[in-house]
Design an enzyme around this catalytic site. Structure first.
Site: not given
Ligand SMILES: *Cc1c(COP(=O)(O)O)cnc(C)c1O
Length: 417
Positions: A231, A273, A275-276, A315, A342-343
């Protein structure tokens, strides 16, 4: 207005498009590695620190391999994500399996791989026993603080979110698994997504540490790790700033030192954890202007569409746009930059101030490295684009080919028509 830099030049991209036609995603290996190293270094005070890359953000094994080399594990939530990890050689406790509404066959694979299993609900204790015969030695629970924490727009308010255990269920759940012979314990939460306020993450850790201490006192178990989830946000807009990781790390270090002292859990491991923030800023969607249209507004039609990057359509998310070769040109035009679905929400930008765009111009859409290609879909018969890796030596490797019409039809059997 502020400008965003690119890791490649116009002439480099012109060479690349001769071989790999637009649209494509391209990832900057050096950017990914430098960023990963900074994160690991910032948290090196915690001996067990580990970032489990949220595979869903960029599920490409070549990217995962780079992250593995930088010491990351993977955070998976489905069977294909587990298999991707396995193929990259990320196995055992280098996998965090944070799933929800999980079918038994996915738990089975996670257990076979020796992944850390993070339960989303108290009923899954019994579900695993019923379906797999036994519980793993190590279990983690996902906490949903409900009204105790504010969420944000992407993930929503915790009390409206489907994820996790209530506080009462945590106490009950740890008691149950302790009695059932589970030996090792973790605690997880994920309460925000794309959050740019660094204090938010420090507060999340404070919340987890308070819980760890309370559960330790009441249930008599020692925790091996807390996982503060992902997050961490990224500056999609040029005027925004990255989260100061050193500041976050120092804040968390203070909490660990003050709160855990004398608890017997001084060596608690810190997991995250994200991702972004790991790949997001280092991926770009490269597309080309193929049409110009002037009706009630001015439109630039490009050869990518929402199927390549759906965040703006889904979003209303801002993604910065650079017109290659016009980085320093005056932004004296206002365009909607649109794809071909087509959106009507298939728009990468609405009322965006940009330099004059001509047909044939190459347009780079920034921060497309996470939740970009990954969210692709085939609506309207649109095919997913290729993924390229810009390597540290400046060469380019295709790490996923573009879909073909044959791929699109692969699940159909025309012979019975
Ligand atoms: C999506 C998600 C992440 C990664 O979120 P980011 O916003 O990309 O950092 C980590 N843990 C869980 C359980 C998620 O669903």
């Amino acid at each position: 207005m502020a400008k965003k830099n690119l890791p490649f030049t116009k002439s480099q991209i012109e060479k690349i498009v001769e071989k790999y036609p637009t649209p494509f995603h391209i990832y900057d290996e050096k950017g990914i590695r430098d960023n990963a190293r900074n994160l690991v270094k910032a948290f090196s005070w915690n001996k067990g620190f580990k970032e489990y890359f949220a595979v869903k953000a960029c599920p490409n094994p070549y990217i995962m391999k780079i992250l593995k080399e930088e010491g990351f594990g993977s955070d998976c939530s489905s069977l294909p994500e587990l298999i991707l990890s396995e193929k990259v050689g990320i196995i055992g406790e280098n996998i965090m399996f944070t799933s929800n509404e999980t079918p038994a066959y996915e738990y089975k694979k996670a257990m076979e791989l020796g992944a850390i299993i993070n339960l989303d609900d108290i009923t899954h204790i019994q579900y695993i026993e019923d379906n797999l015969g036994k519980l793993p030695d190590l279990l983690s629970f996902r906490y949903n603080p409900g009204p105790l924490r504010e969420g944000n727009t992407i993930i929503g308010k915790p009390e409206e979110a489907k994820y996790g255990f209530t506080k009462e269920q945590l106490f009950e759940g740890y008691k149950i698994i302790k009695e059932k012979g589970v030996k090792r314990f973790g605690l997880h939460t994920m309460v925000a997504s794309n959050e740019l306020n660094p204090d938010y993450f420090i507060e999340t850790v404070r919340m987890l540490l308070e819980l760890v201490l309370e559960i330790n006192r009441e249930v008599g178990i020692k925790f091996e790790f807390i996982n503060m989830g992902g997050g961490i946000g990224i500056p999609y807009r040029p005027e925004q700033k990255s989260v100061d990781i050193i500041y976050v790390s120092n804040g968390i270090k203070n909490l660990f030192e003050t709160m855990l002292k004398g608890s017997g859990m001084e060596d608690l491991k810190l997991f995250m954890e994200n991702g972004r923030m790991i790949t997001g800023p280092f991926g770009y969607l490269v597309t080309r202007a193929i049409h110009k249209k002037n009706i009630y507004k001015k439109y630039i039609g490009v050869d990518a569409c929402m199927a390549n990057l759906m965040r703006p359509g889904m979003y209303g998310a801002y993604h910065h746009i650079t017109v290659l070769g016009k980085e320093d040109a005056e932004k004296n035009m206002v365009y909607d930059v649109v794809g071909s679905l087509c959106e009507n929400n298939d728009k990468f930008a609405i009322d965006r101030q940009l330099p004059q765009i001509d047909i044939g111009d190459i347009i780079v859409i920034h921060e497309a490295g996470a939740h970009g290609y990954a969210m692709g879909f085939n609506y309207n018969g649109k095919l997913r684009s290729a993924e390229l890796l810009l390597k540290e030596d400046g060469s380019v490797e295709m790490i996923r080919r573009a879909e073909t019409i044959e791929d699109y039809f692969a699940t159909l059997d025309f012979s019975r028509l």
